[in-house]
Design an enzyme around this catalytic site. Structure first.
Site, short mmCIF file in Angstrom:
data_model
loop_
_atom_site.label_atom_id
_atom_site.label_comp_id
_atom_site.label_asym_id
_atom_site.label_seq_id
_atom_site.Cartn_x
_atom_site.Cartn_y
_atom_site.Cartn_z
N ARG A 1 17.98 65.44 56.76
CA ARG A 1 18.45 64.49 57.76
C ARG A 1 19.74 64.87 58.50
O ARG A 1 19.98 64.93 59.53
CB ARG A 1 18.03 63.00 57.22
CG ARG A 1 18.73 61.91 58.32
CD ARG A 1 18.58 60.71 57.48
NE ARG A 1 19.70 60.61 56.62
CZ ARG A 1 21.01 60.36 56.99
NH1 ARG A 1 21.46 60.16 58.14
NH2 ARG A 1 21.83 60.33 55.91
N LYS B 1 17.37 54.54 48.69
CA LYS B 1 16.88 55.73 49.38
C LYS B 1 16.24 56.94 48.44
O LYS B 1 15.54 57.78 49.09
CB LYS B 1 17.96 56.48 50.21
CG LYS B 1 19.27 56.92 49.64
CD LYS B 1 20.36 57.58 50.60
CE LYS B 1 21.76 57.85 49.77
NZ LYS B 1 22.54 58.33 50.97
N ARG C 1 31.57 66.68 45.31
CA ARG C 1 31.65 67.05 46.45
C ARG C 1 33.01 66.89 47.10
O ARG C 1 33.40 67.85 48.21
CB ARG C 1 30.54 66.51 47.46
CG ARG C 1 29.10 66.65 47.02
CD ARG C 1 28.11 65.94 47.89
NE ARG C 1 26.78 65.31 47.19
CZ ARG C 1 25.94 64.97 47.71
NH1 ARG C 1 25.75 65.18 48.89
NH2 ARG C 1 24.76 64.61 46.87
N ARG D 1 25.34 70.18 46.83
CA ARG D 1 24.87 69.31 45.72
C ARG D 1 26.16 68.77 44.79
O ARG D 1 27.16 69.28 44.94
CB ARG D 1 23.89 69.89 44.74
CG ARG D 1 22.59 70.21 45.40
CD ARG D 1 21.81 69.02 45.68
NE ARG D 1 21.58 68.17 44.49
CZ ARG D 1 20.97 68.47 43.65
NH1 ARG D 1 20.07 69.45 43.57
NH2 ARG D 1 20.85 67.51 42.66
#
Length: 309
Positions: free
Chosen positions: A133, A85, A157, A151
């Site tokens: 998305r 991706k 995260r 980020r």
């Protein structure tokens, strides 16, 4: 010590290194060689260096491959391993997509701090994500939620979530699983309703177009079903000129010789969407993806298409 037979270029994040090692293991088996035959070379990319703003503001997903492509073309590495991706639809001149590993689970996972599911998050809760998305799909389901840029690598995260900088975040289940962190997922989002990123869950290997030796070995690692699905999804994205500035989702599934694809274009707030479905022979994967892309593009309102410019 003898020089390695093959050198793999990769980013240095834990997930990128997992992917590179998976390819390395496959190559060692294919070569029938010892572990010293394949070397992993870590390369810091511009995308890794930029952490203070969304990539959509800095130049898009190509920022994760530029320096690796340079090393490949200069002969400092023989192949490069990427999350599919993250690959731009137009590869660097002189490089080709040479192999794809079998695809992992494509679903997104919610990691909830304030509540375990998207439906149960409190009104106005803050959801952190680096993906337009995911942000658009969250807003489509829960317009009341606040989506903020988030980020960092997977562990970063998770650490930010633990510090309650946000109330929830979303990550690819494939990445969590590869890192042994799947137990952090509090909800797995259905792929038909919460369509994944194009290429999500797939590991892609690029190489120099004229490097017959490397290409021959990589063919032994290639998963035909994943390769067909990825060809369809990338063709769809290419027609729409998709980038990190565009909320686009889609998934191709291959069953025997048949491929079925569903693609989706969203407004950033998730309020509007255009979707399309197509099916046909897996051998026509790229043509099917391009046809679906043209269909969706033709039916998407002009002001939404303007986001692709």
């Amino acid at each position: 010590m003898a020089a390695p037979l093959l050198r793999i270029g990769t980013r240095g994040s834990p997930l990128a290194l997992w992917q590179a090692n998976a390819v390395r293991d496959g190559l060692i088996a294919a070569l029938g060689a010892g572990p010293e035959a394949v070397e992993i070379v870590t390369i810091r990319t511009t995308g890794d260096a930029i952490q203070d703003r969304p990539l959509s503001e800095a130049g898009g997903k190509g920022l994760f491959v530029k320096e690796i492509d340079e090393a490949l073309l200069e002969g400092r590495v023989d192949l490069a391993v990427h999350s599919a991706k993250d690959l731009p639809t137009d590869l660097a001149d002189g490089t080709i997509l040479a192999a794809t590993l079998p695809r992992a689970d494509v679903r997104d996972a919610l990691i909830g701090g304030a509540a375990p599911t998207l439906a149960e998050l409190p009104h106005g809760a803050v959801v952190g994500t680096a993906s337009l998305r995911r942000g658009a799909l969250v807003r489509r389901r829960r317009p009341d939620l606040k989506v903020v840029s988030f980020r960092g690598n997977v562990q970063t995260r998770l650490d930010k979530l633990a510090r309650r900088e946000v109330d929830a975040t979303l990550l690819a289940l494939a990445g969590l699983t590869r890192l042994g962190l799947q137990n952090h997922a509090t909800e797995l989002l259905d792929a038909d309703d919460f369509l994944p990123a194009l290429g999500q869950g797939a590991v892609a290997v690029t190489a120099r177009a004229g490097d017959a030796r490397t290409l021959d070995v990589l063919r032994r690692l290639d998963c035909p079903a994943t390769a067909a699905a990825l060809a369809c999804e990338r063709a769809f994205l290419k027609v729409l000129d998709g980038s990190c500035r565009t909320p686009i989702a889609g998934l191709a599934r291959v069953d025997g010789g048949t491929l079925r694809f569903r693609g989706l274009v969203l407004s950033e707030d998730g309020a509007r969407e255009t979707s399309g479905e197509i099916a046909g022979a897996a051998s026509d994967a790229a043509a099917l993806g391009a046809e679906s892309g043209r269909d969706v593009k033709a039916r998407t309102p002009p002001d939404l298409l303007a986001a692709f410019g």
